[in-house]
Scaffold this active site. Structure first.
Site, PDB file in Angstrom:
ATOM      1  N   HIS A  60       0.810  -1.211   0.000  1.00  0.00           N
ATOM      2  CA  HIS A  60       0.000   0.000   0.000  1.00  0.00           C
ATOM      3  C   HIS A  60       0.848   1.268   0.000  1.00  0.00           C
ATOM      4  O   HIS A  60       0.312   2.353  -0.225  1.00  0.00           O
ATOM      5  CB  HIS A  60      -0.943  -0.008   1.205  1.00  0.00           C
ATOM      6  CG  HIS A  60      -2.064  -0.985   1.066  1.00  0.00           C
ATOM      7  ND1 HIS A  60      -3.067  -1.109   2.000  1.00  0.00           N
ATOM      8  CD2 HIS A  60      -2.337  -1.900   0.099  1.00  0.00           C
ATOM      9  CE1 HIS A  60      -3.916  -2.056   1.606  1.00  0.00           C
ATOM     10  NE2 HIS A  60      -3.477  -2.549   0.474  1.00  0.00           N
ATOM     11  N   SER A 107      -0.730  -1.183  -5.941  1.00  0.00           N
ATOM     12  CA  SER A 107      -0.570  -2.372  -6.766  1.00  0.00           C
ATOM     13  C   SER A 107       0.077  -2.023  -8.093  1.00  0.00           C
ATOM     14  O   SER A 107      -0.045  -0.895  -8.597  1.00  0.00           O
ATOM     15  CB  SER A 107      -1.938  -3.031  -7.021  1.00  0.00           C
ATOM     16  OG  SER A 107      -2.527  -3.449  -5.809  1.00  0.00           O
ATOM     17  N   LYS A 125     -15.901  -7.558  -7.337  1.00  0.00           N
ATOM     18  CA  LYS A 125     -15.129  -8.329  -8.315  1.00  0.00           C
ATOM     19  C   LYS A 125     -14.412  -9.511  -7.675  1.00  0.00           C
ATOM     20  O   LYS A 125     -14.477 -10.633  -8.195  1.00  0.00           O
ATOM     21  CB  LYS A 125     -14.109  -7.413  -9.002  1.00  0.00           C
ATOM     22  CG  LYS A 125     -13.216  -8.125 -10.014  1.00  0.00           C
ATOM     23  CD  LYS A 125     -12.311  -7.142 -10.706  1.00  0.00           C
ATOM     24  CE  LYS A 125     -11.291  -6.546  -9.752  1.00  0.00           C
ATOM     25  NZ  LYS A 125     -10.329  -7.570  -9.256  1.00  0.00           N
ATOM     26  N   ASP A 126     -13.702  -9.292  -6.561  1.00  0.00           N
ATOM     27  CA  ASP A 126     -12.894 -10.359  -5.949  1.00  0.00           C
ATOM     28  C   ASP A 126     -13.710 -11.554  -5.470  1.00  0.00           C
ATOM     29  O   ASP A 126     -13.261 -12.697  -5.606  1.00  0.00           O
ATOM     30  CB  ASP A 126     -12.068  -9.791  -4.795  1.00  0.00           C
ATOM     31  CG  ASP A 126     -10.935  -8.903  -5.287  1.00  0.00           C
ATOM     32  OD1 ASP A 126     -10.693  -8.889  -6.515  1.00  0.00           O
ATOM     33  OD2 ASP A 126     -10.291  -8.227  -4.463  1.00  0.00           O
ATOM     34  N   GLU A 169       5.047 -34.439  -0.756  1.00  0.00           N
ATOM     35  CA  GLU A 169       3.839 -33.841  -1.304  1.00  0.00           C
ATOM     36  C   GLU A 169       4.157 -33.125  -2.623  1.00  0.00           C
ATOM     37  O   GLU A 169       5.283 -32.717  -2.875  1.00  0.00           O
ATOM     38  CB  GLU A 169       3.244 -32.845  -0.313  1.00  0.00           C
ATOM     39  CG  GLU A 169       2.674 -33.481   0.948  1.00  0.00           C
ATOM     40  CD  GLU A 169       1.354 -34.188   0.684  1.00  0.00           C
ATOM     41  OE1 GLU A 169       0.289 -33.636   1.002  1.00  0.00           O
ATOM     42  OE2 GLU A 169       1.391 -35.322   0.154  1.00  0.00           O
TER      43      GLU A 169
END
Length: 406
Positions: free
Chosen positions: A205, A209, A231-232, A275
């Site tokens: 921040h 972004s 949106k997310d 894994e």
């Protein structure tokens, strides 16, 4: 009304408001920018399910495997907790890997976001440590032998190697002391991840972004609320459906069958396989016949990730405007998938040879990155004033920018 406004001005509420509601975000962010917040949700889910499972798990060599069966059969909703936690680890890694790939493609590591990238690499390393320690706790056959093989690698370190292994094991074999230590240690890294995860968006921040177009991120911004919050969730719901399919219909497909057998120190599995999210590193490790060489080869992997922001020489961030890098980006991805496949194959020809070639190729991207940045910048800038260079790259960039903004 005045009292309500005064409450909202309190530090805790103003901080939440400034960083989540009124925080200015770019208007052209795609769904690929939603994996960061999705990873945070996965972390919270892992902590909640992990704490719940810890209430029923018994870190004892004779009872650990039985306690897992007790959780599955006797604890109300225990099967759901166990499958959500086990598959949640895979979902967490999928989310973070996609988040990293997006950052690589769009150049989110470039200046001035070096700290954001480095904190992300720290989170990845802590995730690997946490997942490995947690994989040991069920005391299955693959858990036992995986812990034995991986921890014994420290013995390759000169002078202090054997001492480190003894301290990790709490004795000479992987026994009850080892399981107790790993059980205690497994509860610490998730909260370290949570702490670094707070610093990660805080550093983000500071500059905002990264713009998908690779241009200055200080323009064309809107408030996060209603934009990101509408949106997310679309991506989150889609991922939740993907996750629930594994938990409900294929909860064991990502695990090794041998890990559903109680650990037997007297019976070595035909192939010791970790894994799936460890397979690329495991392939690099075993591609070198010398134990110390294999351990030494793992270090440059994390070092290269940390160094990426500082070896980058391109003035253009996004691969959308870097035609050569746009194609080169897929090479490390393909190489990682190849290493993952090699990691689950037997240690024999031709898999060993292919793994050695792929291990060397995995570092080529970090070697080429500084050279490629200077080459692309030179193609764009050199002789442009004399008309000797066709304006292919410049024209392509302008057309892409116009189409994206439109």
């Amino acid at each position: 009304m005045a009292r309500r406004l005064s409450i909202l001005k309190q530090p805790i509420f103003s901080t939440v408001n400034n960083h989540s509601i009124d925080y200015p975000t770019l208007s052209n962010l795609s769904y690929w920018w939603g994996f960061g917040s999705l990873a945070a949700i996965r972390l919270v889910t892992q902590i909640i399910t992990g704490v719940s499972l810890a209430m029923h798990h018994t870190p004892h060599v004779d009872l650990a495997f039985l306690s897992v069966e007790h959780i599955m059969r006797d604890v109300k909703g225990g099967w759901l907790l166990r499958y959500m936690h086990a598959n949640g680890a895979s979902m967490f890694f999928i989310t973070v890997y996609l988040h990293i790939l997006r950052g690589l493609y769009y150049g989110s590591y470039a200046s001035p976001r070096e700290l954001v990238w480095c904190l992300g690499v720290v989170i990845l390393l802590l995730m690997i440590i946490t997942a490995f320690i947690g994989y040991v706790l069920p005391r299955g056959q693959m858990s036992f032998w995986g812990a034995t093989v991986i921890t014994s690698l420290a013995s390759a370190i000169p002078v202090v190697g054997d001492t480190i292994v003894t301290r990790l094991w709490g004795g000479f074999p992987v026994d009850n002391a080892t399981l107790n230590r790993f059980s205690s240690l497994h509860h610490l890294p998730p909260f370290l991840i949570a702490g670094v995860s707070i610093l990660h968006p805080a550093a983000l921040h500071q500059y905002g972004s990264n713009n998908p177009l690779g241009i200055n991120s200080s323009v064309d911004k809107i408030a996060s609320y209603l934009y990101s919050y509408v949106k997310d969730p679309v991506g989150r719901v889609a991922f939740a459906i993907f996750f629930s399919i594994f938990v409900s219909y294929a909860p064991n497909v990502l695990g090794h069958p041998d890990n559903y057998i109680p650990a037997n120190p007297m019976s070595t599995p035909a192939h010791i396989v970790p894994e799936w999210y460890f397979l690329p590193v495991y392939a690099i490790l075993r591609s070198i016949p010398n134990k110390l060489g294999g351990v030494a080869a793992i270090g440059p992997v994390s070092v290269s990730l940390f160094a990426l922001p500082f070896i980058n020489t391109s003035y253009v961030r996004s691969s959308s405007f870097r035609p050569i890098h746009q194609k080169m980006f897929w090479l490390p991805l393909a190489d990682c998938l190849l290493l993952g496949w090699i990691g689950c194959q037997p240690v024999e020809a031709p898999y060993v040879t292919i793994g050695q070639i792929a291990s060397v190729a995995s570092f080529l991207y970090f070697v080429i990155t500084p050279i490629l940045g200077k080459l692309e910048d030179r193609l764009i800038n050199t002789s442009s004033g004399e008309g000797k260079l066709p304006c292919f790259f410049v024209t392509t960039s302008i057309m892409y920018a116009i189409s994206s903004l439109g």
